[in-house]
Enzyme design. Structure first.
Site, PDB file in Angstrom:
ATOM      1  CG  PHE A  91       5.316 -24.707  29.870  1.00 38.99           C
ATOM      2  CD1 PHE A  91       4.517 -25.454  30.723  1.00 38.99           C
ATOM      3  CD2 PHE A  91       5.172 -24.892  28.507  1.00 38.99           C
ATOM      4  CE1 PHE A  91       3.594 -26.351  30.232  1.00 38.99           C
ATOM      5  CE2 PHE A  91       4.246 -25.796  27.997  1.00 38.99           C
ATOM      6  CZ  PHE A  91       3.453 -26.525  28.861  1.00 38.99           C
ATOM      7  CG  ASP A 140       4.792 -18.358  29.370  1.00 38.47           C
ATOM      8  OD1 ASP A 140       3.597 -18.121  29.591  1.00 38.47           O
ATOM      9  OD2 ASP A 140       5.193 -19.407  28.821  1.00 38.47           O
ATOM     10  CE1 TYR A 194      -3.514 -23.643  26.905  1.00 38.48           C
ATOM     11  CE2 TYR A 194      -3.398 -22.823  24.650  1.00 38.48           C
ATOM     12  CZ  TYR A 194      -2.781 -23.391  25.751  1.00 38.48           C
ATOM     13  OH  TYR A 194      -1.442 -23.676  25.696  1.00 38.48           O
ATOM     14  CE  LYS A 195      -1.804 -22.449  30.549  1.00 41.36           C
ATOM     15  NZ  LYS A 195      -1.883 -23.904  30.518  1.00 41.36           N
ATOM     16  NE  ARG A 241      -1.420 -27.784  36.668  1.00 34.89           N
ATOM     17  CZ  ARG A 241      -1.164 -27.279  35.460  1.00 34.89           C
ATOM     18  NH1 ARG A 241      -0.166 -26.425  35.305  1.00 34.89           N
ATOM     19  NH2 ARG A 241      -1.890 -27.626  34.410  1.00 34.89           N
TER      20      ARG A 241
HETATM   21  C1  PLP Z   1       3.637 -21.484  30.961  1.00 39.95           C
HETATM   22  C2  PLP Z   1       3.190 -22.068  29.657  1.00 39.95           C
HETATM   23  N1  PLP Z   1       3.767 -21.654  28.517  1.00 39.95           N
HETATM   24  C3  PLP Z   1       3.387 -22.156  27.317  1.00 39.95           C
HETATM   25  C4  PLP Z   1       2.383 -23.102  27.236  1.00 39.95           C
HETATM   26  C5  PLP Z   1       1.940 -23.739  25.948  1.00 39.95           C
HETATM   27  O1  PLP Z   1       2.130 -22.998  24.808  1.00 39.95           O
HETATM   28  P1  PLP Z   1       1.245 -23.354  23.512  1.00 39.95           P
HETATM   29  O2  PLP Z   1      -0.101 -22.737  23.696  1.00 39.95           O
HETATM   30  O3  PLP Z   1       2.013 -22.784  22.386  1.00 39.95           O
HETATM   31  O4  PLP Z   1       1.114 -24.838  23.420  1.00 39.95           O
HETATM   32  C6  PLP Z   1       1.755 -23.539  28.405  1.00 39.95           C
HETATM   33  C7  PLP Z   1       0.685 -24.569  28.324  1.00 39.95           C
HETATM   34  O5  PLP Z   1       0.136 -25.049  29.269  1.00 39.95           O
HETATM   35  C8  PLP Z   1       2.177 -23.019  29.638  1.00 39.95           C
HETATM   36  O6  PLP Z   1       1.602 -23.427  30.778  1.00 39.95           O
END
Ligand code: PLP
Length: 420
Positions: free
Chosen positions: A129, A206, A231-232, A380
């Site tokens: 990401f 992650d 938040y997902k 997606r």
């Molecule tokens: C794999 C991944 N890492 C990190 C993030 C985003 O990080 P943050 O919550 O700090 O914006 C996302 C957001 O969709 C993501 O999909």
């Protein structure tokens, strides 16, 4: 690949037999006709979360005022233990809910680099990401270290062999996504962690697209560090605090770079020097977001009630069904599945490739089917096991087929970034 009957009555039968069907009633559904396949971007609002946040604001803040800190102070660790124990395979005292994924990634990656003095290489992959790649590049620049990029097939995901070829005794840290944000490819956490440990480096996972969608066994895999958002699939709401995991064996060895007062041993003595707490508490920074952390606790409680095994089972069936319908009905119209076909090798979302993916996505939103677009040409679709129905999948594919057949997407403007 699994095969499914093509008619909608099969989807209706699956919904009728779905043991998780009633959980949808535990969420706010203001528009019953909306087909929401973007819970992997922003999860839906659980009814208990709306009540809990209202209570935090009205009673705990409004009435309790500053006295509420007596119990608020426990919340990042308490929510972290619930999340760790129910969804991440982490024993108590190793997970905190705090800060954002991006900030936690920085904290843990930077701490890992300091814990491996003399090693100057950080490994990640070019399909990771963006925020992960940017943060790691920033740390590499800060320390004069090398950021070594594995080249990953964007549909297939990162492989153990590619990691093996990228690491050596100069590697300090390997940081990867467990479920790839675009394709949904699921990395082999245990095997990769073993490969990384063989060269004496640390792993940082992650888990943004894993937490609440696939079983995660951090302790069993011997993972060192992990971060993820809430938040997902955890349904904690926009900007809710993220989580971090630090394996117990590393607590004393790691010094986190943001030396805030919430990580301080005797915080309210207001002492002259930073002296980090023992244990996971040292990875806190400043005043936690209480309403957001309460939402994480509620969302996690709901998923824990369902159980990750049942969520995973339904997630695999929904994505299998989606792929089978896409093969049967969308492939003849130019769509190509761009996610692993083996359900054991993917998370809970699926990418479909089409040169007009952006405009098709816009046309779908117009018809009340919400997925999202990912570069370069991917639609997606993220079924969320706790809320998505089999008929949602069938109806979403039928809508896509209609839009393709009629070329209805041509009424929508091109992707903004591509307009020159
Ligand atoms: C794999 C991944 N890492 C990190 C993030 C985003 O990080 P943050 O919550 O700090 O914006 C996302 C957001 O969709 C993501 O999909």
């Amino acid at each position: 690949m699994s095969s499914f009957p093509a008619d909608r009555s099969f989807a209706l039968q699956c919904d009728a037999a779905d043991p998780l069907a009633s959980f949808r009633e535990r969420f706010v559904v203001d528009d019953p006709s909306l087909i929401y396949l973007d819970g992997n971007s922003l999860g839906m609002l659980p009814l208990t979360t709306a009540d809990r946040i209202a209570g935090v604001v009205r009673r705990e803040w409004g009435t309790g005022l500053v006295r509420s800190w007596a119990h608020w102070i426990e919340l990042p660790g308490r929510a972290g233990d619930l999340l760790g124990g129910s969804l991440l395979g982490a024993a108590p005292g190793q997970v905190l809910v705090c800060d954002s994924t991006t900030v936690n990634l920085y904290k843990l990656a930077r701490a890992a680099l300091s814990a491996r003095p003399g090693r100057r290489v950080i490994v990640t992959d070019d399909d990771n990401f963006p925020t992960d790649r940017y943060v790691l590049a920033g740390i590499a620049a800060e320390l004069g270290a090398e950021l070594r990029m594995i080249h990953t097939d964007i549909d297939g995901g990162v492989t153990p062999d590619a990691v093996r070829a990228a690491v050596d005794r100069s590697t300090a840290l390997v940081s990867l996504s467990h479920v790839a944000y675009r394709s949904g490819a699921l990395a082999a956490m245990a095997e990769i962690t073993g490969i990384v440990h063989d060269v004496g480096a640390l792993t940082l996972w992650d888990l943004c697209h894993s937490a609440g969608s696939v079983p995660v066994e951090l302790d069993v895999c011997g993972a060192d560090l992990a971060v993820g958002c809430t938040y997902k699939y955890l349904n904690a709401g926009p900007g809710a605090p993220a989580f971090l995991y630090v394996s117990r064996h590393l607590h004393d060895a790691l010094r986190q770079p943001i030396q805030g007062w919430f990580g301080q041993r005797a915080q309210f003595q207001m002492g002259p020097d930073y002296d980090p707490k023992p244990g996971i508490g040292r990875f806190l920074t400043g005043t936690p977001d209480i309403a957001g952390t309460a939402a994480v606790e509620e969302g996690t409680r709901l998923l824990a009630e369902v159980g990750i095994a049942r969520l995973r089972e339904k997630g695999m069936r929904l994505t299998d069904y989606l792929i089978a319908l896409a093969d049967a009905r969308l492939a003849p119209l130019g769509f190509v599945v761009a996610s692993p076909r083996d359900p054991a090798r993917r998370g809970s979302h699926v990418c479909l490739r089409h040169p007009e993916a952006w405009r098709i996505g816009q046309a779908l939103i117009h018809e009340g089917v919400i997925g999202d677009y990912r570069t370069p040409d991917r639609l997606r679709l993220g079924p969320t096991p706790i809320t998505t129905r089999y008929t949602d999948i069938w109806d979403a594919v039928a809508a896509t087929q209609r839009i393709l057949a009629s070329k209805g997407y041509e009424n929508f403007p091109a992707e903004p970034a591509r307009v020159t």
